[in-house]
Design an enzyme around this catalytic site. Structure first.
Site, PDB file in Angstrom:
ATOM      1  N   HIS A  29       0.951  -0.757  -0.415  1.00 49.74           N
ATOM      2  CA  HIS A  29      -0.300  -0.070  -0.234  1.00 49.74           C
ATOM      3  C   HIS A  29       0.840   1.551  -0.168  1.00 49.74           C
ATOM      4  CE1 HIS A  29      -3.626   3.162   0.999  1.00 49.74           C
ATOM      5  NE2 HIS A  29      -4.213   2.314   0.879  1.00 49.74           N
ATOM      6  N   ASP A  62      -7.414  -6.225   0.459  1.00 48.67           N
ATOM      7  CA  ASP A  62      -8.457  -6.683  -0.602  1.00 48.67           C
ATOM      8  C   ASP A  62      -7.393  -8.176  -0.049  1.00 48.67           C
ATOM      9  OD1 ASP A  62      -8.919  -4.769  -2.490  1.00 48.67           O
ATOM     10  OD2 ASP A  62      -6.995  -4.317  -2.882  1.00 48.67           O
TER      11      ASP A  62
END
Length: 382
Positions: free
Chosen positions: A264, A318
C-alpha cells in the site's frame, strides 16, 4: 505547462497535499484508519452502514433516532424508475459489472447540467446516490445471472437489500452483519486515493453529482486501485491447496510478479482493515470449501510477508476481503462493484466538502519535454 528546467516533477503527486479534509485519516506508520476520529475497529463492532452514513455526513456518532431518520431517507431515495432499471439490466447483460455500474450511475443524471444552481440539495443528492448505487449493483447482478428484477423491500436495510439482490437468496443474519462490516470498511480512505481524488477533480469542474460518482467508479475499476480483491481470490483458487502456497508464491516473487492484496502506498504496517476482515473471516468461514480458500490466503500472507515486509510491503484490505465476499455468496465479478457501492458514501461526502472549501478548479502544471517551436511545412512539400 512550464518548460522551466528547474521545475521538479513529482510522479503520481507523491506526498503532495491536494485538499484539507476531516472525513477520514489514514495513519500509515501506526496502521490506523479513523472516520471522523473513530477507529475502524470500533466502527465495525455491530455498527450498521446507515450509522456510518450519518456519521460521515453529520460529523458525530448518531443517536438511534438519527439513524432511523437516515435509514428512512435511504429507503425512500433508493427507488429507481423503470427506465433506470432497464438501462442497468441492459448494461449488466453486456459489460463487466463495473462498466455497467458506471454507465447506470451516469444515467441517473438529470436533463440539465448546471449543478451550481442546485447546491442547496447537495446532501440529499449525495445520500440518494449512496442508496441508488447499492440498488444498481443488485440490479446488474440479477441481470448478469439471468434472474428477473426483484427490488428493495420495505424496511430492508441497505446491507440486506444489496446482499439479497446480488445472491438471489434470503441472507442469514450473520451474512448481513458481515456485509455491513464490509461496506463500512470500504466507505472512505482519505482524499488522496485515486478515486476520491478523481471525485475532487471532477467536482471542481462543477459537474453534476452523478457525473462525479461515475468518474470515480471509472478510477476504482483499475486493478491497481479497486480490482485487487478479485485477483486475490482468483489467485487462491489457482493455488488450490494450502500446501502449494509456499512454492507458488515463491515462484511469483522470484519472477517479480505482484501479489494481489499486498502493499500500500500509505501503510507501512499491516492494513487495519485487513485485521478487521480476518477477525470476521475467523468467525464466519466455517464451510470447508470457504475455509480452505481462507487457509490458502493465510499461507500466502505468511510466505509473502517473510519476503516482502523488509521492503515495507504488508497485507492490505484486498488480501482477505475476497474470502469473506465468497463466504457470503457474492460472485467474484461483484467484489469491486460492492467496493464502489460502499465508497460512493466517501465520494459524495468529499464532493460536499470540496464545495464547502470553495471548490477551486484543479489545474496542476506539466513539464513540457516535447519539440521546441518548429516551422510548419505544407503537405505538398513533405
Amino acid at each position: 505547462m512550464t518548460t522551466d528546467a528547474t521545475a521538479t516533477l513529482i510522479p503520481g503527486l507523491e506526498g503532495i497535499p491536494i485538499a484539507e479534509s476531516s472525513v477520514s485519516l489514514v495513519d500509515g506508520a501506526g496502521g490506523r484508519l479513523t472516520y471522523r476520529g473513530y477507529s475502524i475497529e470500533d466502527l465495525t463492532q455491530g455498527t450498521t452502514f446507515e450509522e456510518v452514513v450519518a456519521l460521515l455526513y453529520d460529523g458525530d456518532l448518531p443517536a438511534a433516532s438519527r439513524t432511523e431518520a437516515v435509514s428512512a431517507e435511504m429507503e425512500s431515495a433508493r427507488a429507481l424508475t423503470e427506465a433506470q432499471i432497464e438501462i442497468a439490466r441492459l448494461a449488466g447483460e453486456r459489460a463487466h459489472p463495473m462498466f455497467a455500474l458506471q454507465a447506470a450511475v451516469a444515467a441517473l443524471g438529470p436533463r440539465q447540467n448546471d449543478f451550481e444552481q442546485s447546491l442547496g440539495g447537495i446532501r440529499e443528492r449525495g445520500v440518494a446516490l449512496v442508496a441508488k448505487a447499492g440498488h444498481l449493483v443488485g440490479v446488474i447482478a440479477q441481470a448478469a445471472a439471468g434472474r428477473p428484477y426483484d427490488g428493495p423491500r420495505p424496511g430492508e436495510s441497505h446491507a440486506s437489500m444489496v446482499l439479497r439482490m446480488i445472491t438471489g437468496g434470503e441472507p442469514a443474519a450473520e451474512h448481513v452483519a458481515a456485509m455491513d462490516t464490509l461496506l463500512i470498511l470500504q466507505a472512505d480512505h482519505s482524499a488522496g486515493n485515486a478515486s476520491t481524488f478523481t471525485t475532487r477533480v471532477v467536482t471542481s469542474t462543477r459537474s453534476e453529482p452523478e457525473a462525479v460518482v461515475s468518474a470515480a467508479i471509472g478510477a476504482l475499476s483499475g486493478p491497481a486501485h479497486g480490482g485487487a480483491n478479485e485477483r486475490s481470490l482468483r489467485l487462491f483458487r489457482e493455488i488450490g491447496d494450502p500446501g502449494r502456497a509456499e512454492a507458488f508464491v515463491g515462484r511469483m516473487l522470484d519472477e517479480r510478479e505482484r501479489i494481489p492484496g499486498f502493499g500500500h502506498r500509505i501503510y507501512q504496517v499491516k492494513d487495519p482493515r485487513s485485521i478487521v476482515i480476518q477477525r470476521l473471516a475467523e468467525s464466519l468461514l466455517v464451510d470447508p470449501e470457504h475455509r480452505k480458500l481462507y487457509d490458502i490466503a493465510l499461507e500466502v500472507e505468511r510466505v509473502a510477508t517473510e519476503r516482502l515486509s523488509e521492503r515495507g510491503l504488508w497485507p492490505n484490505v484486498d488480501l482477505f476481503s475476497g474470502c469473506v465476499f465468497n463466504g457470503i455468496g457474492v460472485p467474484v465479478d461483484f467484489y469491486t462493484p460492492l467496493f464502489a457501492a460502499s465508497r460512493t458514501l466517501g465520494w459524495v461526502v468529499h464532493m460536499q466538502e470540496q464545495w464547502d472549501s470553495g471548490n477551486r478548479l484543479f489545474r496542476p502544471r506539466q513539464i513540457y519535454v516535447g519539440e521546441a517551436v518548429r516551422d510548419f511545412v505544407p503537405v505538398s512539400e513533405r
